[in-house]
Every structure is written in structure tokens, then in C-alpha cells.
Design an enzyme around this catalytic site. Structure first.
Site, short mmCIF file in Angstrom:
data_model
loop_
_atom_site.label_atom_id
_atom_site.label_comp_id
_atom_site.label_asym_id
_atom_site.label_seq_id
_atom_site.Cartn_x
_atom_site.Cartn_y
_atom_site.Cartn_z
N LYS A 114 20.04 24.47 -26.56
CA LYS A 114 20.03 23.25 -26.59
C LYS A 114 20.64 22.45 -27.67
CE LYS A 114 16.10 22.38 -23.69
NZ LYS A 114 14.96 21.67 -23.60
N LYS A 196 20.42 27.20 -10.36
CA LYS A 196 19.04 26.88 -10.43
C LYS A 196 18.95 25.71 -9.55
CE LYS A 196 15.50 27.49 -13.47
NZ LYS A 196 14.85 27.83 -14.67
N LYS A 199 16.47 18.96 -11.30
CA LYS A 199 16.28 17.85 -10.98
C LYS A 199 17.54 16.75 -11.32
CE LYS A 199 14.31 16.68 -15.40
NZ LYS A 199 15.31 15.83 -16.13
#
Ligand code: TRP
Length: 333
Positions: A114, A196, A199
């Protein structure tokens, strides 16, 4: 058994969230009946470790609470709450920060992923994220923590912190065991079997949202990317066919049978036959969930009440461990 797990409040819940995490929580809750307690929370404190919009976070928190309830988390049997209403999480996190080592946190793959190349610009919260996560579970003497494969490392860190604290100061924390469901369904995008389901995918056709209506679900399944071959009669025949594998995985997860069983029944079928069957199964599963979800979202007072009552129960369970932690550290209050 004391089961504790958290989920970040993201908007736009989809099939991947449901089959990957939420359904496992519901099963855990249902299998426990009176042999223990389940605490499930929205990790809203974790959400501020990345740039975020306050109004969106508030909304996502309520939406996630509604979704969890709609999927079967029962606030009468499980303790459902959001971290922000239980200040003991943040408090314990600081107390554990004295025990966690920089070197341990530096090795966390989620931190590395991240923060990327911009470590200097990353928030301190992103770095100490796993310490808060350790506090989340240690605060309740969790024995079992259902998580996805990607969170196992954070759980190992929680155990390391607990162990070091117990040896350095006083026996205070239970060592939590991660439970990674064996068949944690890894649900992929309907447009790309190697990505994957997410959203944040630019195409809404790539995912099935928990709020999609019947027509849209059927349309998304119909348009899902596949290859021209019929389904094989055994899983080995899915090698190199990620989109076909994904549809079989989804079917198996929904019907609660193995991929072998799906192929034993549907092997030899073309997608023209298989897809409508899959679509029906999806609609059957999602219809009650989305109806309940819409109903809950419309009643903000009921949602607030669910979270407030969950938080009150959580605080009560948290206080003895937090007190013991202060005492072990020689902190006078
Ligand atoms: N970090 C977890 C995730 O992103 C969410 C989480 C926060 C969590 N605290 C937790 C999971 C404690 C299990 C236990 O999925």
C-alpha cells in the site's frame, strides 16, 4: 470460543465480499449457537489510514452494517459494532505500540504494497495499522479470528505482540488463532478471470453487486467473458481457462458443493446452457439479501440502534482487559 473479526467499511458490496468473508462469519455465528461469543465490527478506524472522504466513510459504515445484517449477522446473537464507538480499541493500540517492533511492522506485505515507493508520504496510521488490528482482537481475548489468506500475516503479528507483552510484563492476552476457511472462495472479475472481483473495477459489468436486480444479474452473467469450449467434466480441464474456472467456482460456492460436483453435473454443457442456471442460482441467493438490505438502509434509526447496542456490549467486554493492560505496564489511572 471467542470469535472476533473486522471488515473495512467499503461501499458497493459485491458477491466477492459475500462469498469471501461475510458468509463465513454468518456460518461461524450459526455454528456457535451458545458455545461462545462472536464479535464482528466495522474497521472504520482502519479506514482513515488511507486518504478518505468523511461523508463517504460515514455512509459506507452504515451501508456495511446494513449489509452484514442483511446477509445474516444477527445483532441479537452476535455483537455487531463499529470501532469508533469503542474507544478501548484506540487506547489499547497505544499501549501495544510500546511492545510492537519497527522491524516487525516493516516486514508487513500489506504495508509494503500500500505504501509502494512513497513510504515517506504514507500516513503513520498505515504503518501502525497492524498494531490497531492486534488491539482489535487482543482486547476481547479472541481465540479464533476468521480472516482471508491476505490477513494471516497481521494475525501472526498480533500473536507476536501478545506473546512478547505476556513475557515482558504479565500474562494478559490470549493468543488468537487465525481461521482461514479452507474453501475461501476467490471470486474473480466477470470480465477478466485473472483479476479479483472488485468494487473499484471501472466496469460495473465485472461484478455482481448485492443490490443488483434480477434483470441486471442475469444480464451480467450472460455477458460474462468465457471461451468457446464447453465445460469439462473434471476440474483439470479448467486449467488455462480462468473465466470458466471462475463461473464454476461461483456456482460451487453458491450451491455449497465442490467444483467436481458442479462439473459432474454440468460437464459437456456450453455456456449458453450453464449461464442461465448460474444466473438463477445467483438471483435466488441475492434476492432476499438485497430486499433486506434496502429495507434496513431506509431505517437509519434502526441501524444506529443496532450499532449503539453492539458498541455498549463490546465496551463492557473490553474494559477488564484494558484495565489489566494498564496495570501490567505500571500505568496509574
Ligand atoms: N485488516 C482487515 C482487512 O482489511 C480488517 C480488520 C481490521 C480485521 N481489524 C481486524 C480482521 C481484526 C480481523 C481481525 O480485511
Amino acid at each position: 470460543m471467542r470469535v472476533v473479526s473486522g471488515i473495512q467499511p467499503t461501499g458497493n458490496l459485491h458477491l466477492g465480499n459475500y462469498l469471501g468473508a461475510i458468509r463465513n462469519w454468518v456460518r461461524m455465528q450459526d455454528s456457535l449457537s451458545d458455545g461462545g461469543t462472536c464479535l464482528f465490527f466495522l474497521a472504520d478506524l482502519h479506514a482513515i489510514s488511507m486518504p478518505h472522504d468523511p461523508a463517504a466513510l460515514r455512509r459506507a459504515t452504515l451501508e456495511m452494517a446494513a449489509a452484514l445484517t442483511a446477509c445474516g449477522i444477527d445483532p441479537a446473537r452476535s455483537i455487531l459494532f463499529n470501532q469508533a464507538q469503542v474507544p478501548q480499541h484506540a487506547e489499547l493500540q497505544w499501549l501495544l505500540a510500546g511492545t510492537a517492533r519497527m522491524g516487525w511492522l516493516n516486514r508487513m506485505t500489506q504495508w509494503k504494497d500500500k505504501a509502494g515507493k512513497n513510504r515517506e508520504g504514507a500516513s503513520v496510521a498505515l504503518f501502525t495499522y497492524p498494531v490497531l488490528q492486534a488491539a482489535d482482537v487482543l482486547l476481547y481475548q479472541a481465540t479464533h479470528v476468521p480472516v482471508g489468506e491476505d490477513q494471516k500475516q497481521h494475525l501472526e503479528l498480533a500473536r507476536d505482540i501478545a506473546q512478547k507483552f505476556n513475557t515482558d510484563f504479565a500474562e494478559t492476552f490470549a493468543l488468537p488463532e487465525p481461521i482461514v476457511p479452507p474453501a475461501a472462495a476467490r471470486i474473480m472479475s466477470l470480465r477478466d478471470g485473472l483479476a479479483k472481483m472488485s468494487k473499484s473495477d471501472a466496469s460495473d459489468m465485472a461484478r455482481i453487486n448485492l443490490t443488483d436486480d434480477v434483470e441486471l444479474v442475469m444480464q451480467k452473467v450472460k455477458k460474462a467473458k468465457t471461451d468457446p469450449e464447453p465445460l469439462p467434466s473434471e476440474p483439470a480441464g479448467l486449467a488455462g481457462r480462468p473465466e470458466a474456472l471462475n463461473l464454476v467456482t461461483i456456482y460451487a460456492a453458491l450451491a455449497d458443493i465442490t467444483p467436481e460436483a458442479v462439473l459432474a453435473e454440468h460437464g459437456g454443457q456450453g455456456f449458453g446452457t450453464f449461464k442461465p442456471r448460474l444466473g438463477e442460482l445467483l438471483v435466488e441467493t441475492l434476492r432476499p439479501i438485497s430486499a433486506r438490505f434496502t429495507e434496513l438502509l431506509a431505517d437509519q434509526h434502526a441501524l444506529d440502534a443496532i450499532l449503539a447496542s453492539g458498541a455498549a456490549k463490546a465496551r463492557e467486554l473490553a474494559i477488564p482487559t484494558l484495565d489489566a493492560t494498564y496495570r501490567a505496564l505500571g500505568l496509574v489511572r
